[in-house]
Scaffold this motif. Structure first.
Motif, PDB file in Angstrom:
ATOM      1  N   GLY A 113      20.891  23.053  76.589  1.00 36.98           N
ATOM      2  CA  GLY A 113      20.775  21.633  76.904  1.00 36.98           C
ATOM      3  C   GLY A 113      19.645  21.344  77.879  1.00 36.98           C
ATOM      4  O   GLY A 113      18.843  20.422  77.667  1.00 36.98           O
ATOM      5  N   ILE A 114      19.578  22.131  78.944  1.00 37.72           N
ATOM      6  CA  ILE A 114      18.521  21.930  79.936  1.00 37.72           C
ATOM      7  C   ILE A 114      17.160  22.259  79.337  1.00 37.72           C
ATOM      8  O   ILE A 114      16.170  21.550  79.588  1.00 37.72           O
ATOM      9  CB  ILE A 114      18.787  22.783  81.186  1.00 37.72           C
ATOM     10  CG1 ILE A 114      20.027  22.253  81.923  1.00 37.72           C
ATOM     11  CG2 ILE A 114      17.582  22.776  82.128  1.00 37.72           C
ATOM     12  CD1 ILE A 114      20.444  23.081  83.120  1.00 37.72           C
ATOM     13  N   SER A 115      17.094  23.307  78.539  1.00 36.97           N
ATOM     14  CA  SER A 115      15.826  23.673  77.912  1.00 36.97           C
ATOM     15  C   SER A 115      15.320  22.569  76.993  1.00 36.97           C
ATOM     16  O   SER A 115      14.124  22.230  77.005  1.00 36.97           O
ATOM     17  CB  SER A 115      15.984  24.978  77.121  1.00 36.97           C
ATOM     18  OG  SER A 115      16.342  26.050  77.979  1.00 36.97           O
ATOM     19  N   ALA A 116      16.228  21.990  76.208  1.00 37.19           N
ATOM     20  CA  ALA A 116      15.830  20.911  75.294  1.00 37.19           C
ATOM     21  C   ALA A 116      15.346  19.694  76.069  1.00 37.19           C
ATOM     22  O   ALA A 116      14.316  19.097  75.740  1.00 37.19           O
ATOM     23  CB  ALA A 116      17.004  20.538  74.390  1.00 37.19           C
ATOM     24  N   ALA A 117      16.079  19.327  77.114  1.00 34.28           N
ATOM     25  CA  ALA A 117      15.687  18.167  77.918  1.00 34.28           C
ATOM     26  C   ALA A 117      14.349  18.414  78.607  1.00 34.28           C
ATOM     27  O   ALA A 117      13.512  17.506  78.717  1.00 34.28           O
ATOM     28  CB  ALA A 117      16.770  17.869  78.961  1.00 34.28           C
ATOM     29  N   GLY A 141      12.840  26.417  83.941  1.00 34.72           N
ATOM     30  CA  GLY A 141      12.846  27.608  84.795  1.00 34.72           C
ATOM     31  C   GLY A 141      13.121  27.282  86.245  1.00 34.72           C
ATOM     32  O   GLY A 141      13.824  28.030  86.941  1.00 34.72           O
ATOM     33  N   SER A 142      12.596  26.178  86.715  1.00 32.15           N
ATOM     34  CA  SER A 142      12.852  25.768  88.102  1.00 32.15           C
ATOM     35  C   SER A 142      14.316  25.406  88.305  1.00 32.15           C
ATOM     36  O   SER A 142      14.907  25.730  89.340  1.00 32.15           O
ATOM     37  CB  SER A 142      11.959  24.581  88.463  1.00 32.15           C
ATOM     38  OG  SER A 142      10.598  24.927  88.398  1.00 32.15           O
ATOM     39  N   ALA A 143      14.893  24.718  87.320  1.00 37.68           N
ATOM     40  CA  ALA A 143      16.317  24.383  87.399  1.00 37.68           C
ATOM     41  C   ALA A 143      17.156  25.659  87.488  1.00 37.68           C
ATOM     42  O   ALA A 143      18.094  25.755  88.291  1.00 37.68           O
ATOM     43  CB  ALA A 143      16.723  23.556  86.175  1.00 37.68           C
ATOM     44  N   HIS A 144      16.803  26.648  86.680  1.00 36.39           N
ATOM     45  CA  HIS A 144      17.543  27.910  86.681  1.00 36.39           C
ATOM     46  C   HIS A 144      17.341  28.674  87.988  1.00 36.39           C
ATOM     47  O   HIS A 144      18.288  29.254  88.534  1.00 36.39           O
ATOM     48  CB  HIS A 144      17.084  28.760  85.500  1.00 36.39           C
ATOM     49  CG  HIS A 144      17.801  30.057  85.365  1.00 36.39           C
ATOM     50  ND1 HIS A 144      19.168  30.149  85.164  1.00 36.39           N
ATOM     51  CD2 HIS A 144      17.349  31.348  85.413  1.00 36.39           C
ATOM     52  CE1 HIS A 144      19.527  31.426  85.096  1.00 36.39           C
ATOM     53  NE2 HIS A 144      18.446  32.163  85.251  1.00 36.39           N
ATOM     54  N   GLY A 200      27.047  23.117  93.675  1.00 37.56           N
ATOM     55  CA  GLY A 200      27.495  23.512  92.344  1.00 37.56           C
ATOM     56  C   GLY A 200      26.337  23.535  91.362  1.00 37.56           C
ATOM     57  O   GLY A 200      25.171  23.311  91.717  1.00 37.56           O
ATOM     58  N   ASP A 201      26.642  23.792  90.111  1.00 33.09           N
ATOM     59  CA  ASP A 201      25.608  23.801  89.081  1.00 33.09           C
ATOM     60  C   ASP A 201      24.998  22.418  88.902  1.00 33.09           C
ATOM     61  O   ASP A 201      23.817  22.288  88.581  1.00 33.09           O
ATOM     62  CB  ASP A 201      26.201  24.273  87.750  1.00 33.09           C
ATOM     63  CG  ASP A 201      26.390  25.777  87.708  1.00 33.09           C
ATOM     64  OD1 ASP A 201      26.218  26.415  88.757  1.00 33.09           O
ATOM     65  OD2 ASP A 201      26.717  26.304  86.640  1.00 33.09           O
ATOM     66  N   LEU A 207      18.282  19.418  91.214  1.00 33.36           N
ATOM     67  CA  LEU A 207      17.224  19.545  92.220  1.00 33.36           C
ATOM     68  C   LEU A 207      16.125  20.483  91.748  1.00 33.36           C
ATOM     69  O   LEU A 207      14.935  20.241  91.985  1.00 33.36           O
ATOM     70  CB  LEU A 207      17.815  20.033  93.542  1.00 33.36           C
ATOM     71  CG  LEU A 207      18.781  19.079  94.246  1.00 33.36           C
ATOM     72  CD1 LEU A 207      19.260  19.680  95.559  1.00 33.36           C
ATOM     73  CD2 LEU A 207      18.143  17.723  94.488  1.00 33.36           C
ATOM     74  N   GLY A 208      16.504  21.557  91.065  1.00 27.43           N
ATOM     75  CA  GLY A 208      15.504  22.470  90.530  1.00 27.43           C
ATOM     76  C   GLY A 208      14.637  21.806  89.474  1.00 27.43           C
ATOM     77  O   GLY A 208      13.418  22.000  89.442  1.00 27.43           O
ATOM     78  N   ALA A 209      15.247  20.997  88.610  1.00 30.48           N
ATOM     79  CA  ALA A 209      14.473  20.282  87.588  1.00 30.48           C
ATOM     80  C   ALA A 209      13.506  19.300  88.226  1.00 30.48           C
ATOM     81  O   ALA A 209      12.373  19.125  87.743  1.00 30.48           O
ATOM     82  CB  ALA A 209      15.418  19.552  86.638  1.00 30.48           C
ATOM     83  N   ALA A 210      13.924  18.655  89.317  1.00 31.75           N
ATOM     84  CA  ALA A 210      13.033  17.736  90.025  1.00 31.75           C
ATOM     85  C   ALA A 210      11.832  18.479  90.600  1.00 31.75           C
ATOM     86  O   ALA A 210      10.694  17.997  90.533  1.00 31.75           O
ATOM     87  CB  ALA A 210      13.795  17.009  91.131  1.00 31.75           C
ATOM     88  N   LEU A 211      12.069  19.654  91.160  1.00 21.96           N
ATOM     89  CA  LEU A 211      10.949  20.469  91.662  1.00 21.96           C
ATOM     90  C   LEU A 211      10.016  20.876  90.524  1.00 21.96           C
ATOM     91  O   LEU A 211       8.787  20.841  90.663  1.00 21.96           O
ATOM     92  CB  LEU A 211      11.483  21.728  92.349  1.00 21.96           C
ATOM     93  CG  LEU A 211      12.081  21.593  93.744  1.00 21.96           C
ATOM     94  CD1 LEU A 211      12.461  22.981  94.262  1.00 21.96           C
ATOM     95  CD2 LEU A 211      11.115  20.920  94.698  1.00 21.96           C
TER      96      LEU A 211
END
Length: 251
Positions: A113-117, A141-144, A200-201, A207-211
């Motif tokens: 889901g995150i990869s697709a978005a 990758g940043s989100a992860h 949490g996740d 926050l990782g996706a924002a970075l």
């Protein structure tokens, strides 16, 4: 020097996060027990910070670039699904291994889901096909990465502050995207360190996706490629990275 618009995004992210966290603590939907977890030390903490930080960062990111706001919100939503499902397996290998055995884990749903978005957001933030692909890798990758560091109180939020601060040197969309993550992280850090709440996740991925979106906005192909390679390497050695973060936090 932060311009007025960027400063407003910083304040907005912090204010929305703090307000959202307070409202969720006062009246948690579905009852307080649904929002409580045990942390590494066995203390009861609330998940209020995660959705609040995701919303604050997403709205601030959307001011700079709507596609970035979408990616942050989607990452938070996928993380929320994983938080609710309660699957504590960590790392790509564990979830992909389960998928090969016919089990669709919440972590696998989150991964895809995150990869697709991220790829969708990257396609709007960059023009050339390769740049779009690299942008998707950087955001996901940043989100992860931030989620991998979320092993002790304050670890993920502190990492966001440390990683995002250099982005303020550059003016423009990259700086405005960075302050969304910074404002949200700063708002939750005191309660996170005090072991009253946890990201949490939901919060860590958002926050990782924002970075990641800030990196995408502030870099051309060479910078995107360097970040993508580093993030793939971090994902490849995710177990070691999480263990290192945990050891550093307890040392």
């Amino acid at each position: 020097m932060i311009d007025t618009r960027t400063f407003r995004s910083l304040v907005l992210a912090a204010a929305l996060t703090r307000t959202g966290q307070t409202l969720l603590r006062v009246g948690p939907p579905g009852g307080r027990e649904r929002w409580e977890r045990r942390n590494h030390a066995g203390r009861t903490v609330g998940l209020y910070a995660g959705p609040a930080a995701a919303l604050g960062a997403a709205i601030a990111a959307g001011r700079a670039h709507p596609a970035a706001g979408f990616a942050v919100l989607a990452a938070g939503a996928c993380g929320a699904y994983d938080d609710a499902a309660g699957d504590h397996r960590r790392g790509f290998r564990a979830h992909l291994g389960a998928l090969r055995s016919g089990e669709v884990t919440s972590g696998a749903v989150k991964l895809f889901g995150i990869s697709a978005a991220a790829l969708v957001a990257g396609s709007f933030m960059k023009e050339r096909p390769l740049d779009r692909l690299l942008a998707g890798v950087v955001i996901a990758g940043s989100a992860h990465l931030v989620n991998l560091l979320d092993v002790r109180p304050g670890r993920a939020a502190g990492a966001v502050l440390a990683l995002g601060a250099p982005g303020l040197v550059r003016a423009g969309a990259g700086a405005e995207l960075a302050v969304g993550a910074l404002g949200a992280a700063a708002a939750v850090l005191p309660d996170d360190l005090g072991e009253r709440v946890m990201l949490g996740d939901t919060g860590a991925h958002a926050l990782g996706a924002a970075l990641g979106a800030a990196v995408v906005a502030g870099n051309r192909r060479a910078g995107l490629l360097a970040h993508a390679v580093a993030l793939v390497a971090a994902a490849r050695h995710g177990d070691r990275l999480s263990a290192w973060a945990g050891a550093r936090a307890s040392g």
